[in-house]
Design an enzyme around this catalytic site. Structure first.
Site, PDB file in Angstrom:
ATOM      1  N   LYS A  10       0.850  -1.195   0.000  1.00  0.00           N
ATOM      2  CA  LYS A  10       0.000   0.000   0.000  1.00  0.00           C
ATOM      3  C   LYS A  10       0.883   1.241   0.000  1.00  0.00           C
ATOM      4  O   LYS A  10       2.040   1.229   0.433  1.00  0.00           O
ATOM      5  CB  LYS A  10      -0.956   0.028   1.195  1.00  0.00           C
ATOM      6  CG  LYS A  10      -0.302   0.137   2.583  1.00  0.00           C
ATOM      7  CD  LYS A  10       0.050   1.564   3.018  1.00  0.00           C
ATOM      8  CE  LYS A  10       0.817   1.573   4.334  1.00  0.00           C
ATOM      9  NZ  LYS A  10       1.551   2.828   4.580  1.00  0.00           N
ATOM     10  N   PRO A  94       9.704  -4.614  -0.221  1.00  0.00           N
ATOM     11  CA  PRO A  94      10.815  -4.342   0.703  1.00  0.00           C
ATOM     12  C   PRO A  94      10.343  -4.283   2.156  1.00  0.00           C
ATOM     13  O   PRO A  94       9.217  -3.873   2.444  1.00  0.00           O
ATOM     14  CB  PRO A  94      11.343  -2.982   0.240  1.00  0.00           C
ATOM     15  CG  PRO A  94      10.919  -2.862  -1.183  1.00  0.00           C
ATOM     16  CD  PRO A  94       9.602  -3.586  -1.272  1.00  0.00           C
ATOM     17  N   VAL A  95      11.228  -4.702   3.061  1.00  0.00           N
ATOM     18  CA  VAL A  95      10.917  -4.752   4.495  1.00  0.00           C
ATOM     19  C   VAL A  95      11.214  -3.400   5.142  1.00  0.00           C
ATOM     20  O   VAL A  95      12.135  -2.693   4.727  1.00  0.00           O
ATOM     21  CB  VAL A  95      11.752  -5.862   5.168  1.00  0.00           C
ATOM     22  CG1 VAL A  95      11.547  -5.873   6.677  1.00  0.00           C
ATOM     23  CG2 VAL A  95      11.400  -7.221   4.569  1.00  0.00           C
ATOM     24  N   GLY A  98       7.619   1.282   4.775  1.00  0.00           N
ATOM     25  CA  GLY A  98       6.458   2.164   4.730  1.00  0.00           C
ATOM     26  C   GLY A  98       5.412   1.709   3.738  1.00  0.00           C
ATOM     27  O   GLY A  98       4.521   2.471   3.366  1.00  0.00           O
ATOM     28  N   LEU A  99       5.496   0.420   3.309  1.00  0.00           N
ATOM     29  CA  LEU A  99       4.584  -0.121   2.300  1.00  0.00           C
ATOM     30  C   LEU A  99       3.656  -1.196   2.868  1.00  0.00           C
ATOM     31  O   LEU A  99       2.924  -1.840   2.118  1.00  0.00           O
ATOM     32  CB  LEU A  99       5.386  -0.705   1.129  1.00  0.00           C
ATOM     33  CG  LEU A  99       6.282   0.293   0.387  1.00  0.00           C
ATOM     34  CD1 LEU A  99       7.149  -0.437  -0.643  1.00  0.00           C
ATOM     35  CD2 LEU A  99       5.446   1.373  -0.309  1.00  0.00           C
ATOM     36  N   GLY A 101       4.202  -4.159   4.066  1.00  0.00           N
ATOM     37  CA  GLY A 101       4.446  -5.530   3.623  1.00  0.00           C
ATOM     38  C   GLY A 101       4.082  -6.560   4.678  1.00  0.00           C
ATOM     39  O   GLY A 101       3.386  -7.542   4.391  1.00  0.00           O
ATOM     40  N   ASP A 136      -2.466  -1.335  10.376  1.00  0.00           N
ATOM     41  CA  ASP A 136      -2.652  -1.349   8.922  1.00  0.00           C
ATOM     42  C   ASP A 136      -3.320  -2.625   8.423  1.00  0.00           C
ATOM     43  O   ASP A 136      -3.718  -2.701   7.256  1.00  0.00           O
ATOM     44  CB  ASP A 136      -1.304  -1.201   8.201  1.00  0.00           C
ATOM     45  CG  ASP A 136      -0.788   0.230   8.190  1.00  0.00           C
ATOM     46  OD1 ASP A 136      -1.601   1.162   8.376  1.00  0.00           O
ATOM     47  OD2 ASP A 136       0.425   0.423   7.978  1.00  0.00           O
TER      48      ASP A 136
END
Length: 292
Positions: A10, A94-95, A98-99, A101, A136
């Site tokens: 996201k 990626p870890v 800010g996405l 995961g 999230d």
């Protein structure tokens, strides 16, 4: 029996922090959307009742520190499931970027186990369980585009934003979300995004207004801690991106681009600076299908 579920990343089109709550969380207002960079979570039924986890990325924890493992443990205990599961995460997101995961992996695990263990839960019920894992996770259970409020667990679904390219770039650092929030002084925030304007931009699919409405109050905190993030932002802007923002607590920065010719120019400029660069599209509607 085996099930595979996509776990899309996201990005935050807006992220506003309104107050520090008595429970230690922050009251937030965020517009988020999923993009087509995704992990895949494979779930294989175990008759011995054990929960085990492997990941394609060796540095990802394989125990209760992992949100997907935590999701499986919670579901098994909550519904007194006799069977276990082996989780395999094919890591593409990626870890500590800010996405979301880890949150998306947890949400995919909830959706997959609902089917694998024949629990018959609704998405709303899964999202409520997800809130026990992380703020999230409820959004990631639904996917698509949404306004998240409360501590992030209250979800209002939105239509698809204006179609465009999204270029993600992550510098070679990890960012701790608790550290960023710990350095945020809510009373001193002076860059609150215009969430209502962003909602209008999405409702009317106005790409220009969407770019104007991008905003993230955590950005200045992360920029002060990690100068590389500002360098990526500046490079995207100089290369002609229509809109640029850091996602979540960072350090990933994304560019919104409408013309494909610009995409190649920005991508090539970034690839000379950082390794992790992805060109993706917004998924728009609710996502997170079970693949098999």
């Amino acid at each position: 029996m085996r099930i595979s579920v996509k776990a899309p990343a996201k990005i935050n089109l807006t992220l506003d922090v309104l107050a520090k709550r008595p429970d230690g969380y922050h009251e937030v207002e965020m517009v988020m959307t999923t993009v087509d960079l995704a992990d895949r979570v494979d779930m294989t039924l175990r008759e011995d009742g054990e929960i085990t986890l492997d990941c394609s990325a060796s540095f990802v924890p394989d125990d209760i520190r992992n949100h997907a493992y935590k999701a499986a443990t919670l579901m098994k205990a909550k519904f007194q499931v006799r069977q276990g599961v082996h989780l395999y995460i094919d890591k593409q997101i990626p870890v500590a970027a800010g996405l979301a995961g880890g949150s998306s992996d947890a949400a995919a695990t909830l959706r997959g186990l609902n089917q694998l263990w024949n629990l018959g839960l609704t998405r709303d019920e899964l999202a409520k369980i997800g809130a026990e894992i992380g703020s999230d996770v409820p959004f990631c259970v639904y996917g698509g585009t949404a306004l998240a409020t409360g501590r992030g667990e209250q979800i209002a679904h939105l239509g698809a934003p204006a179609p465009c390219w999204v270029i993600l770039a992550k510098p070679p650092i990890g960012v701790s979300t608790p550290d960023v929030y710990g350095n945020l002084r809510v009373a001193q925030i002076d860059n609150h995004p215009d969430t209502k304007q962003m909602l209008q931009a999405i409702a009317t699919q106005d790409f220009s207004l969407m770019c104007q409405s991008l905003g993230n109050v955590l950005e200045n905190v992360t920029l002060s801690l990690h100068p590389q993030v500002r360098q990526i932002k500046d490079l995207m802007i100089a290369s002609g991106a229509d809109g640029v923002l850091m996602s979540g607590s960072g350090p990933t920065v994304f560019a919104l681009v409408q013309k494909e010719a610009k995409v190649h120019r920005i991508y090539n400029a970034l690839r000379g600076f950082v390794k992790d660069v992805f060109v993706v599209r917004m998924l728009g509607a609710q996502e997170g299908e079970i693949l098999a």
